[in-house]
Design an enzyme around this catalytic site. Sequence first.
Site, mmCIF file in Angstrom:
data_model
loop_
_atom_site.group_PDB
_atom_site.id
_atom_site.type_symbol
_atom_site.label_atom_id
_atom_site.label_comp_id
_atom_site.label_asym_id
_atom_site.label_seq_id
_atom_site.Cartn_x
_atom_site.Cartn_y
_atom_site.Cartn_z
ATOM 1 N N ARG A 34 19.357 -0.068 23.160
ATOM 2 C CA ARG A 34 18.532 -0.195 21.949
ATOM 3 C C ARG A 34 19.363 -0.085 20.675
ATOM 4 O O ARG A 34 19.045 -0.738 19.674
ATOM 5 C CB ARG A 34 17.433 0.866 21.951
ATOM 6 N N LYS A 217 -2.252 -3.653 39.838
ATOM 7 C CA LYS A 217 -3.710 -3.615 39.699
ATOM 8 C C LYS A 217 -4.279 -4.715 38.816
ATOM 9 O O LYS A 217 -3.756 -4.988 37.732
ATOM 10 C CB LYS A 217 -4.125 -2.278 39.095
ATOM 11 N N GLY A 374 7.704 -3.896 31.275
ATOM 12 C CA GLY A 374 7.936 -2.920 32.350
ATOM 13 C C GLY A 374 8.745 -3.407 33.527
ATOM 14 O O GLY A 374 9.901 -3.801 33.387
ATOM 15 N N GLY A 397 5.119 -2.009 26.100
ATOM 16 C CA GLY A 397 3.715 -1.946 25.680
ATOM 17 C C GLY A 397 3.395 -2.956 24.589
ATOM 18 O O GLY A 397 2.321 -3.570 24.582
HETATM 19 P P1 AMP Z 1 2.576 -2.763 37.284
HETATM 20 O O1 AMP Z 1 3.032 -1.447 36.742
HETATM 21 O O2 AMP Z 1 1.113 -2.955 37.316
HETATM 22 O O3 AMP Z 1 3.317 -3.937 36.666
HETATM 23 O O4 AMP Z 1 2.972 -2.755 38.812
HETATM 24 C C1 AMP Z 1 4.283 -2.606 39.267
HETATM 25 C C2 AMP Z 1 4.244 -1.896 40.588
HETATM 26 O O5 AMP Z 1 3.446 -2.631 41.488
HETATM 27 C C3 AMP Z 1 5.610 -1.747 41.220
HETATM 28 O O6 AMP Z 1 5.915 -0.387 41.288
HETATM 29 C C4 AMP Z 1 5.407 -2.320 42.616
HETATM 30 O O7 AMP Z 1 5.975 -1.539 43.629
HETATM 31 C C5 AMP Z 1 3.907 -2.351 42.780
HETATM 32 N N1 AMP Z 1 3.471 -3.381 43.723
HETATM 33 C C6 AMP Z 1 3.696 -4.695 43.640
HETATM 34 N N2 AMP Z 1 3.182 -5.321 44.719
HETATM 35 C C7 AMP Z 1 2.629 -4.376 45.508
HETATM 36 C C8 AMP Z 1 1.961 -4.411 46.765
HETATM 37 N N3 AMP Z 1 1.746 -5.551 47.411
HETATM 38 N N4 AMP Z 1 1.521 -3.231 47.249
HETATM 39 C C9 AMP Z 1 1.731 -2.074 46.588
HETATM 40 N N5 AMP Z 1 2.360 -1.987 45.401
HETATM 41 C C10 AMP Z 1 2.814 -3.124 44.863
#
Ligand code: AMP
Length: 416
Positions: A34, A217, A374, A397
């Site tokens: 940064r 999610k 992220g 973010g």
């Molecule tokens: P996010 O913070 O929503 O961008 O999600 C990232 C996280 O999603 C990472 O830590 C991944 O390990 C997890 N992830 C991605 N695909 C899967 C999956 N099929 N099952 C469980 N976790 C997952």
Amino acid sequence: MTIDKFNFAGKKTFVRVDFNVPVDENFNITDDTRIVAAMPTLKKIIADGGRLIIASHMGRPKKNPDPKYSLKYILKHVSECLGVDVKFAEDCAKAQEQVAALKDGEALLLENVRFYAEEEGKPRGIEKEDPAYDAAKKELKAAQKEFAKTLASYADVYVNDAFGTAHRKHATTAVMADFFDADHKMFGYLMEKEVVAVEKVLNNSVKPVTAIIGGSKVSSKITIIENLLQKVDNLVIIGGMAYTFVLAKGGKVGNSLCEPDQVDVALAVLKKAEELGVKIVLPVDCLAADNFDNNANTQVVDNNNVPDGWEGMDIGPKSAALMAGVIESSKTILWNGPAGVFEFSNFQAGTKAIATAVANATAKNGAFSLVGGGDSVSAVKQFGFADKVSYVSTGGGALLEAIEGKILPGIAAIKG
Ligand code: AMP
């Protein structure tokens, strides 16, 4: 005004940067990305003969001062990077004399602006549930304006180069910009690059436009998906959130990550996509595991029919090929979120395949590709793809809010 056009000679210039760098227990900087990223802006001002006032936050201090979040520990490194002996103001709101003593080409680093609760405008030591909270917040908002006014009084020009905090309406990221006219406020180089990159993807995009959205999610990405549906030709859905779509379409998810309460949301996305003519690309196969473990037993299965006791941990080879075809024929690409549990070495292939396709589209098809938010940033860095895409966003973010279609206060304060 734009930074390139402005001559900073003799001008007291307040630059908000993001020097919120990680430090170890002895206050040694463990990653100076940064600091380095802000150098083009700071060096241009010094080279012009400007008088530089640098402001940043560090961590989440709870009081003034909160020594473990002092910026004095990074002063030496900032001086080395800038090639100038940077001075230090121990109280950011009482730096008038030090500012007045600055000569052309000199620089002053202010102590952590978050030592003052006025910076964030969030009352300290009082819970949101407390009946007195709202009154305290109102009072602090008024104090925030005064704080911003004091800091603005130091300078002739305001430059914001802290994209990572552009989604916050803080004193130094947005409020103080009101004290400068349009000819005396501008983005720094880093912020300008971010703003241009987001514009190129969302509003000035060359078709076909493909968004790749992954991660865990649906619920955490739904506002992004809803906004992107209005902007893209293809929406590639990967990662754990694909299983909520599988369930919505009547498939079997086994033990895969899934949000049954988001099924209606997923169905609404599918319907909206059809109305808008957006092609939704979902995985067709997956690498399933019998346990959430890197060393679990695995098998490639139909993504719509994950056996009981198994969970989809990564997209499978057929999905990777299908998605690569869509990605490689795109001219604009936005990627946020991994294809699988990429933290486990045995479940990285899908994320690597997506990264490869994005890199190929960029190199061979002349696509503009933006990766951000992220985990996808860590993935492209970890797999060595960071310089093979057009732009890797520095603002987690802030980027997510920008692709949700929100107006970021830090950007609005300058663009109007
Ligand atoms: P996010 O913070 O929503 O961008 O999600 C990232 C996280 O999603 C990472 O830590 C991944 O390990 C997890 N992830 C991605 N695909 C899967 C999956 N099929 N099952 C469980 N976790 C997952």
